[in-house]
Design a protein around this motif. Structure first.
Motif, short mmCIF file in Angstrom:
data_model
loop_
_atom_site.label_atom_id
_atom_site.label_comp_id
_atom_site.label_asym_id
_atom_site.label_seq_id
_atom_site.Cartn_x
_atom_site.Cartn_y
_atom_site.Cartn_z
N ARG A 167 -22.76 -38.43 26.14
CA ARG A 167 -22.32 -39.82 25.96
C ARG A 167 -22.70 -40.67 27.16
N SER A 168 -22.53 -40.13 28.37
CA SER A 168 -22.87 -40.92 29.56
C SER A 168 -24.38 -41.15 29.65
N ARG A 169 -25.16 -40.15 29.29
CA ARG A 169 -26.62 -40.34 29.30
C ARG A 169 -27.05 -41.35 28.25
N ASP A 170 -26.44 -41.30 27.07
CA ASP A 170 -26.77 -42.27 26.03
C ASP A 170 -26.43 -43.68 26.48
N GLU A 171 -25.29 -43.86 27.13
CA GLU A 171 -24.88 -45.18 27.62
C GLU A 171 -25.85 -45.70 28.67
N LYS A 189 -17.44 -30.86 27.87
CA LYS A 189 -18.21 -31.33 29.02
C LYS A 189 -19.61 -31.76 28.60
N ALA A 190 -20.23 -30.97 27.72
CA ALA A 190 -21.57 -31.30 27.25
C ALA A 190 -21.58 -32.61 26.47
N GLU A 191 -20.57 -32.82 25.63
CA GLU A 191 -20.49 -34.06 24.87
C GLU A 191 -20.27 -35.26 25.79
N SER A 207 -11.91 -16.83 25.09
CA SER A 207 -13.31 -17.15 24.85
C SER A 207 -13.44 -18.48 24.11
N ALA A 208 -12.63 -18.68 23.09
CA ALA A 208 -12.67 -19.94 22.33
C ALA A 208 -12.29 -21.12 23.20
N ALA A 209 -11.32 -20.93 24.09
CA ALA A 209 -10.90 -22.01 24.98
C ALA A 209 -12.02 -22.38 25.94
N ARG A 210 -12.69 -21.38 26.49
CA ARG A 210 -13.81 -21.66 27.40
C ARG A 210 -14.94 -22.36 26.68
N ILE A 211 -15.24 -21.92 25.46
CA ILE A 211 -16.30 -22.55 24.69
C ILE A 211 -15.96 -24.01 24.40
N GLU A 212 -14.71 -24.28 24.08
CA GLU A 212 -14.27 -25.65 23.80
C GLU A 212 -14.42 -26.54 25.04
N VAL A 213 -14.05 -26.03 26.20
CA VAL A 213 -14.17 -26.80 27.44
C VAL A 213 -15.64 -27.10 27.73
N ILE A 214 -16.49 -26.11 27.55
CA ILE A 214 -17.92 -26.30 27.80
C ILE A 214 -18.49 -27.32 26.82
N ARG A 215 -18.08 -27.26 25.56
CA ARG A 215 -18.55 -28.21 24.55
C ARG A 215 -18.12 -29.63 24.89
#
Length: 77
Positions: A60-64, A54-56, A44-52
């Motif tokens: 970053r790409s939207r901000d750029e 991807k969101a970051e 569960s922690a690994a999946r949450i980390e991957v999702i986080r």
């Protein structure tokens, strides 16, 4: 011409009522989703980390893109 218009309106009205009457029967026949397996805390922690991550990256790409779009003429300001 009025008769043709009235007949077409009535036909559309009856056709829509027939479609609405058939919708619940189709919904009842939907197959059930398979049950999900239970995840351990590490998975569960690994999946949450991957999702986080991807969101970051998406943020970053939207901000750029926003910076490139809204950049003013005077870059040094």
């Amino acid at each position: 011409m009025r008769i043709l218009t009235a007949v077409s309106i009535l036909a559309l009205g009856f056709a829509s009522q027939t479609a609405q009457a058939q919708a619940p029967a189709a919904r009842d026949a939907a197959p059930e989703a398979p049950a999900e397996k239970a995840l351990s805390a590490e998975e569960s922690a690994a999946r949450i980390e991957v999702i986080r991550q991807k969101a970051e990256a998406l943020e970053r790409s939207r901000d750029e893109k926003l910076r490139k779009t809204t950049r003013s003429i005077c870059i040094g300001c």
